[in-house]
Design a protein around this motif. Structure first.
Motif, PDB file in Angstrom:
ATOM      1  N   ASP A  58      11.360 -16.411 -40.293  1.00 55.46           N
ATOM      2  CA  ASP A  58      12.127 -15.460 -39.487  1.00 55.46           C
ATOM      3  C   ASP A  58      11.242 -14.598 -38.598  1.00 55.46           C
ATOM      4  N   LYS A  59       9.994 -15.011 -38.423  1.00 53.82           N
ATOM      5  CA  LYS A  59       9.055 -14.320 -37.531  1.00 53.82           C
ATOM      6  C   LYS A  59       8.548 -15.333 -36.508  1.00 53.82           C
ATOM      7  N   ALA A  60       8.192 -14.824 -35.350  1.00 53.49           N
ATOM      8  CA  ALA A  60       7.654 -15.704 -34.316  1.00 53.49           C
ATOM      9  C   ALA A  60       6.729 -14.901 -33.407  1.00 53.49           C
ATOM     10  N   PHE A  61       5.868 -15.625 -32.720  1.00 54.89           N
ATOM     11  CA  PHE A  61       4.946 -15.031 -31.753  1.00 54.89           C
ATOM     12  C   PHE A  61       4.956 -15.918 -30.517  1.00 54.89           C
ATOM     13  N   ALA A  62       4.898 -15.286 -29.348  1.00 55.82           N
ATOM     14  CA  ALA A  62       4.851 -16.052 -28.104  1.00 55.82           C
ATOM     15  C   ALA A  62       3.908 -15.394 -27.117  1.00 55.82           C
ATOM     16  N   ILE A  63       3.185 -16.222 -26.404  1.00 54.80           N
ATOM     17  CA  ILE A  63       2.468 -15.778 -25.213  1.00 54.80           C
ATOM     18  C   ILE A  63       3.289 -16.315 -24.044  1.00 54.80           C
ATOM     19  N   VAL A  64       3.659 -15.407 -23.151  1.00 55.02           N
ATOM     20  CA  VAL A  64       4.505 -15.778 -22.023  1.00 55.02           C
ATOM     21  C   VAL A  64       3.855 -15.255 -20.749  1.00 55.02           C
ATOM     22  N   TYR A  65       3.458 -16.182 -19.883  1.00 54.26           N
ATOM     23  CA  TYR A  65       2.865 -15.779 -18.608  1.00 54.26           C
ATOM     24  C   TYR A  65       3.944 -15.163 -17.728  1.00 54.26           C
ATOM     25  N   MET A  66       3.534 -14.189 -16.918  1.00 55.83           N
ATOM     26  CA  MET A  66       4.503 -13.540 -16.056  1.00 55.83           C
ATOM     27  C   MET A  66       3.883 -13.164 -14.723  1.00 55.83           C
ATOM     28  N   THR A  67       4.736 -13.178 -13.730  1.00 58.87           N
ATOM     29  CA  THR A  67       4.461 -12.558 -12.449  1.00 58.87           C
ATOM     30  C   THR A  67       5.600 -11.577 -12.230  1.00 58.87           C
ATOM     31  N   ALA A  68       5.248 -10.324 -12.038  1.00 60.68           N
ATOM     32  CA  ALA A  68       6.254  -9.279 -11.827  1.00 60.68           C
ATOM     33  C   ALA A  68       6.047  -8.696 -10.437  1.00 60.68           C
ATOM     34  N   ARG A  69       7.052  -8.878  -9.609  1.00 62.47           N
ATOM     35  CA  ARG A  69       6.985  -8.384  -8.225  1.00 62.47           C
ATOM     36  C   ARG A  69       7.916  -7.190  -8.092  1.00 62.47           C
ATOM     37  N   HIS A  70       7.442  -6.169  -7.397  1.00 67.05           N
ATOM     38  CA  HIS A  70       8.216  -4.949  -7.175  1.00 67.05           C
ATOM     39  C   HIS A  70       8.146  -4.603  -5.692  1.00 67.05           C
ATOM     40  N   TRP A  71       9.256  -4.131  -5.141  1.00 68.59           N
ATOM     41  CA  TRP A  71       9.302  -3.782  -3.724  1.00 68.59           C
ATOM     42  C   TRP A  71      10.086  -2.494  -3.539  1.00 68.59           C
ATOM     43  N   LYS A  72       9.564  -1.648  -2.668  1.00 68.12           N
ATOM     44  CA  LYS A  72      10.247  -0.406  -2.301  1.00 68.12           C
ATOM     45  C   LYS A  72       9.751  -0.006  -0.927  1.00 68.12           C
ATOM     46  N   SER A  73      10.670   0.310  -0.049  1.00 65.79           N
ATOM     47  CA  SER A  73      10.289   0.793   1.269  1.00 65.79           C
ATOM     48  C   SER A  73       9.430   2.040   1.101  1.00 65.79           C
ATOM     49  N   SER A  74       8.309   2.093   1.804  1.00 67.51           N
ATOM     50  CA  SER A  74       7.376   3.199   1.620  1.00 67.51           C
ATOM     51  C   SER A  74       6.626   3.481   2.906  1.00 67.51           C
ATOM     52  N   ASP A  75       6.367   4.758   3.149  1.00 67.04           N
ATOM     53  CA  ASP A  75       5.492   5.121   4.262  1.00 67.04           C
ATOM     54  C   ASP A  75       4.144   5.620   3.736  1.00 67.04           C
ATOM     55  N   LEU A  76       3.916   5.374   2.430  1.00 66.43           N
ATOM     56  CA  LEU A  76       2.671   5.821   1.777  1.00 66.43           C
ATOM     57  C   LEU A  76       1.813   4.650   1.325  1.00 66.43           C
ATOM     58  N   GLY A  77       1.856   3.563   2.040  1.00 66.69           N
ATOM     59  CA  GLY A  77       1.066   2.392   1.666  1.00 66.69           C
ATOM     60  C   GLY A  77       1.939   1.161   1.593  1.00 66.69           C
ATOM     61  N   ALA A  78       1.422   0.145   0.960  1.00 66.69           N
ATOM     62  CA  ALA A  78       2.136  -1.131   0.864  1.00 66.69           C
ATOM     63  C   ALA A  78       3.496  -0.947   0.202  1.00 66.69           C
ATOM     64  N   SER A  79       4.438  -1.774   0.568  1.00 64.90           N
ATOM     65  CA  SER A  79       5.788  -1.731   0.003  1.00 64.90           C
ATOM     66  C   SER A  79       5.928  -2.614  -1.226  1.00 64.90           C
ATOM     67  N   GLU A  80       4.861  -3.320  -1.585  1.00 71.69           N
ATOM     68  CA  GLU A  80       4.907  -4.209  -2.733  1.00 71.69           C
ATOM     69  C   GLU A  80       3.869  -3.824  -3.780  1.00 71.69           C
ATOM     70  N   TYR A  81       4.222  -4.124  -5.026  1.00 71.61           N
ATOM     71  CA  TYR A  81       3.294  -3.989  -6.146  1.00 71.61           C
ATOM     72  C   TYR A  81       3.559  -5.183  -7.057  1.00 71.61           C
ATOM     73  N   ASN A  82       2.529  -5.993  -7.285  1.00 70.91           N
ATOM     74  CA  ASN A  82       2.686  -7.221  -8.054  1.00 70.91           C
ATOM     75  C   ASN A  82       1.705  -7.265  -9.213  1.00 70.91           C
ATOM     76  N   GLN A  83       2.192  -7.788 -10.341  1.00 71.14           N
ATOM     77  CA  GLN A  83       1.372  -7.950 -11.536  1.00 71.14           C
ATOM     78  C   GLN A  83       1.349  -9.431 -11.908  1.00 71.14           C
ATOM     79  N   HIS A  84       0.177  -9.915 -12.299  1.00 69.68           N
ATOM     80  CA  HIS A  84       0.011 -11.308 -12.698  1.00 69.68           C
ATOM     81  C   HIS A  84      -0.686 -11.314 -14.055  1.00 69.68           C
ATOM     82  N   GLY A  85       0.000 -11.772 -15.072  1.00 68.60           N
ATOM     83  CA  GLY A  85      -0.587 -11.762 -16.410  1.00 68.60           C
ATOM     84  C   GLY A  85       0.337 -12.397 -17.426  1.00 68.60           C
TER      85      GLY A  85
END
Length: 178
Positions: free
Chosen positions: A90-117
């Protein structure tokens, strides 16, 4: 391994994969009840690379509220691959690769923030459903502007005091036997 055992293992791996897919889809669509449903009532959270806070043990409702507050102002898109799942009763472990992309209109730099892991995810079976009881968020690299997450927003800042409090850190230490 018998055919019945193989089938049971495939079924468990599929159910665990579905839990992770619900986790990601809920983050992307803002389906916070679905997101909450992927966790046990108390969950160990290690998002130190992202938040700079040590691992905590937190009420899943409080964690869900944190996710809602920090992510609702941005558009997001999570992709999961390379599922490596190990089941032990009844226990399990997983490694799950992910790419998480985030977007928001911004005048303070890039509008995207992405994570790869990836996520290191621990599951437990609760009432015949696989739930996350511990999760570590890790990434190899990020790109873009994480300044789009406004940690000073009053509701988020108040929630962070609840989620990342010393008592939750102490509970994690006790739970892990550290």
């Amino acid at each position: 391994m018998t055919d019945a055992e193989k089938l049971a293992l495939i079924w468990d791996e599929r159910a665990i994969t579905k839990t992770m897919l619900n986790f990601g889809r809920a983050l992307d669509t803002g389906d916070w009840p679905l997101y909450r449903s992927t966790f046990t009532d108390l969950v160990l959270i290690d998002f130190k690379r992202l938040t700079s806070f040590e691992e905590i043990q937190v009420d899943a409702d409080d964690w869900t509220r944190f996710a809602e507050l920090i992510l609702s102002p941005v558009r997001r898109h999570h992709v999961f691959t390379n599922f490596d799942i190990s089941v032990d009763g009844d226990k399990a472990f997983a490694i799950v690769y992910m790419t998480a992309r985030h977007w928001k209109s911004s005048d303070l730099g890039a509008s995207e923030y992405n994570q790869h892991g990836w996520y290191d995810v621990y599951f437990t079976r609760v009432d015949q459903e696989w739930k996350i009881n511990r999760i570590k968020h890790d990434f190899q690299w990020v790109s873009g502007n994480n300044g789009m997450f406004d940690m000073t927003e009053p509701k988020l800042a108040e929630n962070m005091k609840i989620v990342f409090c010393d008592a939750n850190r102490a509970a994690a230490i006790a739970s892990l036997g550290l």
